[in-house]
Design an enzyme around this catalytic site. Structure first.
Site, PDB file in Angstrom:
ATOM      1  N   GLU A 119      -5.587   1.943   2.947  1.00  0.00           N
ATOM      2  CA  GLU A 119      -5.324   1.914   1.505  1.00  0.00           C
ATOM      3  C   GLU A 119      -5.677   0.562   0.898  1.00  0.00           C
ATOM      4  OE1 GLU A 119      -1.297   3.063   0.615  1.00  0.00           O
ATOM      5  OE2 GLU A 119      -1.451   4.929   1.754  1.00  0.00           O
TER       6      GLU A 119
ATOM      7  N   ASP B 204      -0.697   9.516   6.980  1.00  0.00           N
ATOM      8  CA  ASP B 204       0.665   9.023   7.238  1.00  0.00           C
ATOM      9  C   ASP B 204       1.686   9.763   6.369  1.00  0.00           C
ATOM     10  OD1 ASP B 204       0.072   7.778   4.859  1.00  0.00           O
ATOM     11  OD2 ASP B 204       0.437   5.732   5.562  1.00  0.00           O
ATOM     12  N   SER B 205       1.227  10.737   5.584  1.00  0.00           N
ATOM     13  CA  SER B 205       2.155  11.693   4.957  1.00  0.00           C
ATOM     14  C   SER B 205       2.962  12.400   6.050  1.00  0.00           C
ATOM     15  CB  SER B 205       1.391  12.734   4.118  1.00  0.00           C
ATOM     16  OG  SER B 205       0.331  13.291   4.872  1.00  0.00           O
TER      17      SER B 205
ATOM     18  N   GLU C 117      -6.342   8.850  -5.366  1.00  0.00           N
ATOM     19  CA  GLU C 117      -5.029   9.509  -5.487  1.00  0.00           C
ATOM     20  C   GLU C 117      -4.407   9.236  -6.857  1.00  0.00           C
ATOM     21  OE1 GLU C 117      -2.425   9.292  -2.123  1.00  0.00           O
ATOM     22  OE2 GLU C 117      -0.771  10.198  -3.234  1.00  0.00           O
TER      23      GLU C 117
HETATM   24  O1  KIV Z   1      -1.315  10.494   4.155  1.00  0.00           O
HETATM   25  C1  KIV Z   1      -1.955  11.367   3.557  1.00  0.00           C
HETATM   26  O2  KIV Z   1      -1.782  12.567   3.761  1.00  0.00           O
HETATM   27  C2  KIV Z   1      -2.932  10.929   2.574  1.00  0.00           C
HETATM   28  C3  KIV Z   1      -3.448  11.955   1.622  1.00  0.00           C
HETATM   29  C4  KIV Z   1      -2.415  12.276   0.622  1.00  0.00           C
HETATM   30  C5  KIV Z   1      -4.713  11.522   0.991  1.00  0.00           C
HETATM   31  O3  KIV Z   1      -3.261   9.779   2.524  1.00  0.00           O
END
Ligand code: KIV
Length: 255
Positions: free
Chosen positions: A114, A45-46, A181
Site C-alpha cells: 500500500e 490482508d483483508s 480503493e
Molecule cells: O486485502 C485485500 O483484500 C485488499 C483488497 C480489498 C484490494 O487489499
C-alpha cells in the site's frame, strides 16, 4: 508461464480486456475461483477481518499471510497469485525485499503493498529482484487507525494530484498494476485513462477502472455482519449455511 510472464500478461490487458480479481485465503476457494476463470487471486490482508476475526487489517502478521498464501498456492492456479505485504513488514527497502521473498517462497507469484511516493524505493528493491509488484492507492486500509476511519479519496484536485503523483512514482518503480480503493468514480476514471498500467478498482464505481477486485466473502454473502456499501453480492451463503445447519441440527437432535 513464469510469474513474470503472468504479471506481464495482466499488464498487457490495459485497454484490451477488463481484469477480474478476487481475494482467496484457502485451497478450495482458490480452486473454485480459478476453475471459474478469475485472472488474479489476491491473498489480501483483508484475511484479518473476514477470516481471522480482527477489527481491521493492522493485526495481520507475516506468519498469517505465509500460512494462507501457501494454502492458495497448493491449488496450483492458472491465475496469478498475489500476496499482500502486511503492515510493518516493509518499513525499509531491505525489509520489503525480505518479506516479498518469504511470500514468494510460500507460493506467491507477485506481492502487493500500500502507498505511493514513499513506497517507490521499496517497490524498486522488490522488482529489481524479479518479483512482480502490484500497487495500492486511494484509501489504504493499513492506515485506518491514523486516518480515523475509511474515507473516500480523490474528492479534491489536491487529493487527485497526490494520487496521480503516487501512481507515477510507483509505475516508474515497476508495478504491473495498481489497486484503486474507494476513489470517487470521476477521479478513478480520469486517472485510469491517463496511467500506463491497469487500475483495479474496489469501491470506485462501475466501469471506472481497467478491472475490478472484490473480497470473496462480499461476493458470496458469507460474512453478513459487515457488508461494505459498494459490495455487489452474487449469492447468500450465510443464509444457505444457516438453513443447512438448522436441517442438520434438527436431523441429529430429532425434532
Ligand atoms: O486485502 C485485500 O483484500 C485488499 C483488497 C480489498 C484490494 O487489499
Amino acid at each position: 508461464m513464469t510469474a513474470l510472464q503472468k504479471a506481464e500478461s495482466i499488464r498487457a490487458r490495459k485497454g484490451e480486456r477488463p481484469i477480474a480479481v478476487l481475494t482467496a485465503y484457502d485451497y478450495p476457494t482458490a480452486r473454485l475461483l480459478d476453475e471459474s476463470g478469475v485472472d488474479v487471486l489476491l491473498v489480501g490482508d483483508s484475511l484479518g477481518m473476514v477470516v481471522l476475526g480482527f477489527p481491521d487489517t493492522t493485526h495481520v502478521t507475516l506468519d498469517h499471510m505465509l500460512h494462507h498464501v501457501a494454502a492458495v498456492a497448493r491449488a496450483q492456479p492458472r491465475a496469478l497469485v498475489v500476496g499482500d505485504l502486511p503492515i510493518h513488514t516493509y518499513d525499509t527497502p531491505e525489509q520489503a525485499l525480505e518479506t516479498a521473498r518469504r511470500l514468494v517462497a510460500a507460493g506467491a507469484e507477485a506481492v502487493k503493498l500500500e502507498g505511493g511516493l514513499r513506497q517507490a524505493e521499496k517497490i524498486r528493491a522488490i522488482t529489481a529482484a524479479g518479483i512482480p509488484v502490484m500497487g495500492h492507492l486511494g484509501m489504504l486500509p493499513q492506515r485506518v487507525l491514523e486516518e480515523g476511519g475509511y474515507r473516500k479519496k480523490g474528492k479534491t484536485p489536491e487529493q487527485t494530484e497526490a494520487i496521480r503523483e503516487g501512481a507515477q512514482a510507483i509505475i516508474e518503480a515497476g508495478v504491473f498494476a495498481i489497486v484503486f480503493e474507494s476513489i470517487v468514480p470521476e477521479t478513478a476514471r480520469l486517472l485510469s485513462a491517463s496511467l500506463t498500467v491497469p487500475t483495479i478498482g474496489i469501491g470506485c464505481g462501475n466501469n471506472t477502472c481497467d478491472g475490478e477486485v472484490a473480497v470473496i466473502t462480499d461476493l458470496l454473502g458469507s460474512y453478513p455482519w459487515f457488508v461494505p456499501p459498494f459490495a455487489r453480492p452474487e449469492a447468500d451463503l450465510a443464509a444457505i449455511t444457516r438453513q443447512a445447519v438448522a436441517r442438520y441440527v434438527a436431523r441429529v437432535q430429532g425434532s
